[in-house]
Design an enzyme around this catalytic site. Structure first.
Site, PDB file in Angstrom:
ATOM      1  CB  SER A   1      -0.960  -0.044   1.196  1.00 61.61           C
ATOM      2  OG  SER A   1      -1.949   0.944   1.090  1.00 61.61           O
TER       3      SER A   1
ATOM      4  CG  ASP B   1      -7.399  -2.634  -3.759  1.00 65.46           C
ATOM      5  OD1 ASP B   1      -8.029  -2.086  -2.847  1.00 65.46           O
ATOM      6  OD2 ASP B   1      -6.152  -2.707  -3.772  1.00 65.46           O
TER       7      ASP B   1
ATOM      8  CG  HIS C   1      -5.599  -1.986  -0.114  1.00 65.26           C
ATOM      9  ND1 HIS C   1      -5.255  -1.555  -1.384  1.00 65.26           N
ATOM     10  CD2 HIS C   1      -4.825  -1.259   0.740  1.00 65.26           C
ATOM     11  CE1 HIS C   1      -4.333  -0.617  -1.298  1.00 65.26           C
ATOM     12  NE2 HIS C   1      -4.040  -0.413  -0.023  1.00 65.26           N
TER      13      HIS C   1
END
Length: 266
Positions: free
Chosen positions: A95, A217, A245
């Site tokens: 991320s 996502d 995610h």
């Protein structure tokens, strides 16, 4: 300063093998990698750590000034690499940490020789010709909600971020991770995560790069993965048959396999 204690550094795997540095995302800690670490550690030396303000890090070392910018998190990465005297390690960032890895590689190119970006997003806010997945109003509302009631926000948002509603235990794990983070520190990290625009930084990446995205996502739509891949000429884009995610938890086998395939091509 004891960097190993400050960042709760743990090193496992083969001492004589190339090094992987695994970096967690917002609201998480190194435990988020536990499903893929055993597979990776069979062939590689794996470095795990927590950013200051997360997990088992030394919270007394936290500074709002330092961690209000992704450069502060990148400095943590460089500190860990220097402490362990790493050379040409592969940085695996989840991320927001994908963008942290870009900055760390800029700051210490001799330390990091390749990047793996797991569900990256250089900018969460939509712009002309760019889809980040959120409007400015969306992000303002998200941050206002987080700052007003962090625990309530965590309970509501973690299952959305994780996806996989048929596996509620995954969303609960992320909720627990969020709730274990100091709310004041989490607020700073959240603003840094969701308001930073790293698109220009992507243009500087010249190292071999793997971009891992999921089929679905809610936080980083596939247009983002395509943008990152297009912007980094030396990148490879892999779309996992996964939802959410956090594929290192929801699809650990596929995630580990994609990372290993990339490493073997280096």
């Amino acid at each position: 300063m004891d960097i190993r204690r400050r960042n709760n550094v743990n090193v496992i795997g083969r001492d004589d093998a190339p090094v992987l540095v695994l970096a967690h995302g917002f609201g998480c800690d190194q435990n988020m990698w536990r499903m893929v670490v055993p597979v990776l550690a069979e062939r590689y030396r794996v470095v795990l750590f927590d950013y200051v303000g997360s997990g088992g890090s030394d919270l007394s070392a936290w500074s709002e000034e330092r961690y209000s910018s992704l450069n502060g998190y990148a400095a943590d990465v460089v500190d860990v690499c220097e402490e362990l005297d790493l050379r040409q390690a592969v940085f695996v960032g989840h991320s927001v940490s994908a963008m942290v890895g870009v900055l760390a590689a800029q700051a210490a190119p001799e330390r990091l020789g390749a990047l793996v970006m797991v569900t990256p997003s250089p900018c969460y806010i939509d712009d002309e010709g760019y889809r980040g997945g959120f409007s400015t109003e969306d992000i303002d509302e998200l941050l206002d909600s987080l700052e007003a009631n962090y625990l309530g926000w965590s309970s509501a948002m973690a299952p959305v971020i994780m996806g996989n509603p048929d596996r509620p235990e995954l969303g609960q794990e992320l909720t627990n991770s969020f709730c274990a983070t100091d709310p004041d520190m989490a607020r700073v990290f959240a603003r840094t995560t969701f308001l930073t625009d790293s698109r220009e930084d992507l243009k500087s990446v010249s190292t071999p790069t793997l971009v891992l995205e999921c089929e679905q996502d809610a936080i980083a739509p596939r247009e983002v993965g395509a943008y990152v891949h297009t912007t980094i000429p030396s990148s490879r884009l892999v779309t996992l048959d996964a939802t959410g995610h956090c594929p290192q938890l929801s699809a650990p086998e596929a995630t580990a396999e994609a990372i290993l395939d990339f490493l073997e091509s280096l």
